[in-house]
Design an enzyme around this catalytic site. Structure first.
Site, short mmCIF file in Angstrom:
data_model
loop_
_atom_site.label_atom_id
_atom_site.label_comp_id
_atom_site.label_asym_id
_atom_site.label_seq_id
_atom_site.Cartn_x
_atom_site.Cartn_y
_atom_site.Cartn_z
CB CYS A 95 63.81 -74.50 -7.98
SG CYS A 95 65.05 -73.91 -6.83
CG HIS A 195 62.16 -78.08 -5.10
ND1 HIS A 195 62.78 -78.39 -6.30
CD2 HIS A 195 62.92 -77.12 -4.53
CE1 HIS A 195 63.87 -77.65 -6.43
NE2 HIS A 195 63.99 -76.87 -5.37
CD GLU A 197 60.99 -81.16 -7.61
OE1 GLU A 197 60.02 -80.38 -7.63
OE2 GLU A 197 62.17 -80.78 -7.45
#
Lengths: 233, 947
Positions: A95, A195, A197
């Site tokens: 990002c 994302h 994560e």
């Protein structure tokens, strides 16, 4: 061997804790390092095997997303960063981290500009993995990941050769050619807007109560990176 | 911006225009509505070079401000000679300009010669055609706000901007008049918002001292005694007349909000009503902090900035109990979105603009901070047209026993974070008065900088874990005056106002002391810890400045250099005269339910789904990052973007324990019966908590009252009734309040009449989820599953959304049935812990029909229900069964193989299997074997999404 991973933090970076947690779950040894520690020489990039630029709004994204963090790296740490990449060690920009890598020109001639409808958007999106040398996406096929950004529209100069290992299956932001992620020619540097994560456990999937989410793609991505470094001499 | 060679030597004023050259799509709908064509938007950066730098240095560094791939830039010394009309928008001098500050930082990074450069960032709107003078004010209002922006049209010679700094006025002493009317005039003219008794108390105090107060002292007292800082209405003695019978109430806060918490004595309540946020235990090692604030008046004036700083403020409340924020919540109330432009009073933003800008403000702050915005609501009602409500909440987590609260003698007063400017002077005293006066004082507007607050959030856990402070508080309303004054209340404190770091020079001493500049935290730091604290703050780019010392004597000593500008006894400052207020309440006569010519049930349901308060909020929710942190387990959108009842978070990576947050709010009931509104809001908040997997016996509440002009005794009477409802609800449901806030005088003057908002009580609830893997979402899961209705339905259409959308009137407001609902909540929670519940949704606005439609839309499945099987208190007409909003009810989906166990777990609480999930995507509701409502889910979804 534990893979020492530098998760970069700076004013406005805000996904560093969960990114470090994802690295830990993937078997790596993460350390959240503030940019000022690198600038002061109290930490050296060279001591790490993997670099992750986490998401957020570095320096408020004023002057454009990632612009000031990229400028700081360019004027103060570029040699270290280039040496790190040239040694074949992987770099992941998520990002805001993707926006920084793009500004630094490490992914070819790509830019990230405001989403086509000028709105921040937070949603899960289906993605397609393209055949590519990208080490992070090995073994991954179609996958779901969340996006959360206001400036994720990829503008790629048409005449340029860039390497696109990841595309949106439904374009959420007006990106050229549905581009969701870009890597370097050798596949060791990846920038992506989604994302990973935020998808390292089944219970993060938006439809886990409907029986989905059994194969957290984000965890695979981080595992790929950790294993790649482990396999290096 | 004319420039000469001479100018260049002393530092020239240059303007850089940066234009995107990628195919730009302009978000210019509103300008299009004004029949204007926008040709492009570019960024402007006005640059003031430092003395030693020249233009060549600047030109070399300029690329750092742009992305050359997609932007081109030009440097101009004057307004470009384009034939097109353009409008430049810059922040006023003194208004926070984050972009400009960052530009200066980037330029000095790129070229060391530019160290000291200063920049102002703006925007330029290029129009493709003429812009008639008549529409220019409308254009300006769309692209900016005259309170914070100046506008320069390319074809109009601009007036010189005002000087960057205002005049610094030396501290003055102020003679206090004796006559009552003159005292009151002084209260008004100095913006003190104090009443006569308070002004007289001040006059008496200084008469006894034999001296005049300074302006700093007078403002300090006004600030400390303001509604915002001292909650004088909630602490006042109230003479309450109920149908002519009188009683005296000694404080709403202590009697009705705090007393039940003490009586319930829950062992997991760690701190209630003593600190910036309420605190409950999470597990054996961690506590949860929860706080909800309002930022109504500032948001009415500047919706983006008001909401922005509202979020920033409540986050600091949580930081100031030494916790780390993990989630934000936001509940918003606006006028109706379809209000005609002509019906919007002068100086008020249209509700649609207000909503868009408030949402933008919340999204910008929360997203920048990296705190997920996980819950909330948006309500629309004509009563909020002039006075919107913006409730901002933050939830945090902290290690147990990590929050010190006692400054010690000799500790340094340290201010951390943002610098002090003239921002938001008088926000606290404004909360004591109605909006009209405040609107003329541009200084009440605040602009936040979330990145500065993010650096505070980064450094504070380190300062906490290394135990580098003895006390911490945030600088909110009332600024340093309130923060330092409260912190030093028990000991005494000396502050050097000239040491406070300023954004720009020229502030008078009282302005420094009262400024509500954002992103500041005050700490009491032992001297020995200062070097370590300074080092950590430097690492995290946080400015930390020692501005004084805690010292004994019980006095507030304010110095400005060598001059003493304030010397007040803490005992006087923190003991405002107790007010005695008059309130009255007439129980409303029962108004029989009166049906108009009702639509058929299907049409009525479509109208409800389209109602702006019920319709999908997906557009808004997706503007908020609700997943950052990776811990959002029940998200605000469920299945196909259905409306979750609450949110569940998993705050610790290594623990499966979760936390649920939810709300209850419904001002429509309050218009009929504020006492019932409070009970129903608690019932709803608890339902929403349990619906997602929370524990009803481990739930704490926050109260946030937004009320109108309580100087009116009937208005105050309604507030008293609502507060009594809070007490009765807390005791009946066994749920303690741990924190709360009130925002009064949400009213505006139209001609000779004062119009108050509908009295609005927000109940926010926080609970523990034993294992997030058992959390439940509201989307239907599987065709063939059984649908249960839990709870009793009754003839209670009063205050319902059905009644509103059908134009009906009267009827009874729903009653609460805690004797039945409390066991029901417990058994439903137990069934969830056993994994028996596939989906669950509470019945609220729109009753059974809306809840059923939402579950089906979210699950992309159908439902078949039979009204005859619904457990009901009385024999009911179909419209009551379908649309009444009776309390304590849920729709629950259970797999057929689990049905027997589910039923035996529920035991004797009212429940019935009322239907089944169908693969055919239709909502089919029958009575006596005949359909009363039949609607394809696609049609329901289209109405609900207002397509």
């Amino acid at each position: 061997m534990t893979v020492r991973t530098l998760v970069l933090s700076a004013p406005g970076v805000n996904c560093d804790p969960e990114t470090a947690e994802a690295i830990r779950l993937a078997g790596g040894s993460p350390e959240i390092v503030h940019l000022n520690l690198l600038l002061d020489g109290k930490r050296r990039l060279d001591d790490y095997g993997l670099l992750v630029l986490a998401g957020g709004f570095s320096y408020g994204d004023h002057l454009g997303a990632g612009a000031v963090l990229a400028a700081t790296l360019r004027y103060r740490l570029l040699d270290d960063l280039l040496r790190f990449i040239e040694s074949g060690r992987p770099v992941l920009g998520i990002c805001n981290g993707f926006q920084v890598l793009a500004r630094l020109g490490l992914l070819g001639r790509v830019s990230l500009v405001p989403n086509i409808d000028h709105r921040f958007i937070c949603r899960w999106v289906p993605l397609r993995v393209e055949a590519s040398p990208c080490l992070f996406l090995r073994g991954l096929d179609d996958l779901d990941l969340p996006i959360a950004h206001g400036e994720g529209r990829v503008i790629a100069a048409p005449e340029e050769i860039i390497h696109v290992p990841l595309r949106y299956r439904r374009n959420p932001n007006g990106s050229d050619a549905d581009i969701a992620g870009v890597c370097n020619a050798s596949g060791t540097v990846l920038g992506l807007m989604p994302h990973p994560e935020r998808y390292v456990s089944r219970y993060q999937h938006p439809r886990w109560q409907r029986g989905e989410g059994h194969h957290p793609a984000g965890l695979t991505l981080f595992r790929n990176a950790v294993r790649y470094v482990e396999g290096q001499p | 911006m004319q420039q000469t060679a001479e100018d260049q030597q002393i530092g020239a004023d240059l303007c850089v225009e940066i234009r995107p050259h990628w195919p730009q799509s302009l978000a210019a709908d509103d300008l299009t509505r004004l029949s204007l064509d926008l040709a492009g938007i570019s960024r402007l950066i006005d640059i003031m070079l430092p003395p030693d730098a020249d233009r060549a240095d600047l030109l070399r560094a300029l690329p750092v401000l742009t992305d050359p791939l997609v932007e081109e830039w030009t440097v101009s010394d004057s307004v470009p000679g384009s034939p097109l009309v353009s409008l430049d928008v810059f922040p006023h001098p003194g208004v926070t300009d984050r972009e400009g500050e960052t530009a200066a930082r980037a330029l000095s990074l790129a070229s060391p010669q530019l160290e000291g450069v200063s920049c102002r960032a703006g925007k330029r709107y290029h129009f493709a055609g003429a812009v008639p003078d008549a529409v220019r004010p409308s254009v300006e209002r769309l692209v900016g706000n005259p309170l914070i922006h100046r506008f320069i049209w390319s074809d109009v010679v601009a007036a010189q901007p005002p000087a960057e700094q205002g005049q610094r006025i030396p501290t003055q002493t102020i003679p206090l008049p004796e006559r009552e009317d003159e005292l009151m005039r002084m209260s008004r003219e100095h913006g003190l918002a104090l009443d006569l008794a308070e002004m007289q108390a001040i006059a008496t105090h200084f008469a006894a001292l034999g001296r005049r107060p300074t302006d700093v002292e007078l403002q300090s007292i006004a600030q400390t005694w303001s509604e915002h800082c001292s909650h004088k209405t909630f602490k006042a003695d109230i003479e309450m007349a109920v149908s002519g019978r009188r009683e005296t109430i000694h404080g709403l806060l202590s009697g009705y909000i705090m007393a039940p918490t003490a009586a319930l004595a829950k062992p997991w309540v760690r701190s209630a009503f003593t600190d910036n946020a309420g605190v409950i235990a999470f597990d054996d090692e961690h506590d949860l902090a929860f706080k909800v604030e309002t930022h109504n008046h500032p948001s009415a004036l500047e919706p983006f900035g008001g909401a922005h700083t509202g979020v920033g403020g409540v986050i600091r409340d949580v930081l100031a109990v030494s916790a780390e924020p993990i989630a934000n919540t936001d509940v918003l109330c606006f006028g109706l979105p379809e209000t005609p432009e002509a019906a919007v009073p002068d100086g008020i933003h249209h509700p649609a603009v207000m909503c868009r800008e408030v949402v933008h403000g919340i999204a910008d702050y929360g997203n920048n901070m990296g705190i997920p915005t996980v819950g909330g609501a948006i309500l629309f009602h004509p009563g909020y047209l002039s006075n919107p409500l913006v409730y901002c909440g933050t939830l945090g987590i902290a290690p147990r026993d990590s929050h010190p609260t006692s400054p010690e003698l000799g500790d340094a007063v340290v201010v951390l974070g943002g610098r002090t400017g003239r921002d938001g002077l008088h926000g606290a005293t404004m909360s004591s008065g109605t909006l009209d006066r405040a609107a003329v004082e541009g200084t009440v507007v605040q602009i936040g900088d979330p990145i500065v607050e993010k650096t505070l959030r980064d450094v504070l856990p380190h300062l906490r874990d290394e135990r580098l402070y003895h006390a911490i508080t945030d600088c909110g309303a009332g600024g340093l005056c309130s923060a330092v004054g409260e912190m030093g209340q028990r000991i005494g404190v000396e502050v050097f106002l000239d040491r406070v770091p300023l954004k720009y020079p020229g502030l008078s001493a009282w302005e420094v002391w009262l400024s509500e500049a954002q992103e500041r935290i005050v700490l009491a730091v032992p001297r020995v810890a200062l070097p370590r604290l300074q080092a950590l703050c430097r690492l995290y780019d946080v400015e930390a400045t020692v501005i004084g010392t805690f010292r004994d004597g019980g006095r507030l000593l304010l110095r400005d250099g060598a001059e003493t500008v304030g010397d007040l006894a803490m005992s006087f400052l923190h003991a405002p005269p107790r007010r005695t207020l008059a309130a009255s309440w007439e129980p409303p006569a029962a108004v029989p339910y009166k049906a108009g010519t009702p639509d058929d049930a299907t049409t009525a349901l479509l109208s409800l789904l389209r109602h702006p308060s019920i319709a999908s909020k997906e557009e808004v929710i997706r503007r908020y990052d609700h997943e950052v942190g990776g811990g959002t387990i029940v998200k605000p959108l469920a299945g196909d973007a259905g409306p979750s009842d609450g949110a569940v978070l998993k705050p610790l990576p290594y623990s499966r324990r979760g936390v649920a947050v939810a709300h209850g709010i419904n001002p429509l009931y309050g218009e009929i019966d504020p006492h019932a509104m409070a009970l129903l809001a608690v019932d709803e908040a608890l339902r929403n908590i349990v619906a997602v997997g929370g524990d009803p016996d481990y739930t704490a509440l926050l109260d946030n009252f937004c009320w109108g002009d309580v100087s009116d005794s009937a208005e105050l009477g309604r507030l008293v009734r609502a507060a009594q409802g809070c007490r009765d609800a807390a005791l009946a449901y066994g749920v303690p309040f741990i924190s709360g806030k009130d925002s009064l005088y949400n009213s505006s003057t139209h001609g000779a009449t004062v119009v108050s908002i509908p009295g609005t009580l927000l109940i926010s609830a926080v609970s523990v989820v034993p294992d997030v893997r058992r959390a439940v979402s509201m989307d239907l899961k599987q065709a063939g599953n059984v649908i249960y209705l839990l709870g009793l339905s009754a003839d209670e259409l009063g205050g319902s959304h059905y009644l509103w959308t059908q134009g009906n009137s009267g009827g009874r407001v729903p009653r609460v049935r805690p004797a039945e609902t409390v066991p029901l909540l417990r058994r439903l929670a137990a069934a969830m812990c056993d994994g028996l519940v596939r989906s669950c949704h509470d019945l609220s606005e729109g009753g059974l029909a809306v809840a059923a439609a939402e579950m089906a839309i979210a699950g992309r499945l159908g439902l078949r229900l039979d009204l005859d099987r619904m457990p009901a208190a009385d024999p009911l007409a179909a419209e009551a069964l379908l649309f009444a909003e009776s309390s304590g009810r849920f729709l629950v989906e259970v797999a057929p193989e689990d049905a027997a166990r589910f039923e035996s777990l529920l035991g004797d609480v009212p429940h019935a299997a009322v239907g089944a999930v169908t693969a055919d995507p239709r909502l089919m509701i029958e009575r006596a074997g005949a359909p009363v409502l039949d609607l394809p889910i696609a049609a329901a979804a289209a109405a609900w999404r207002r397509l």
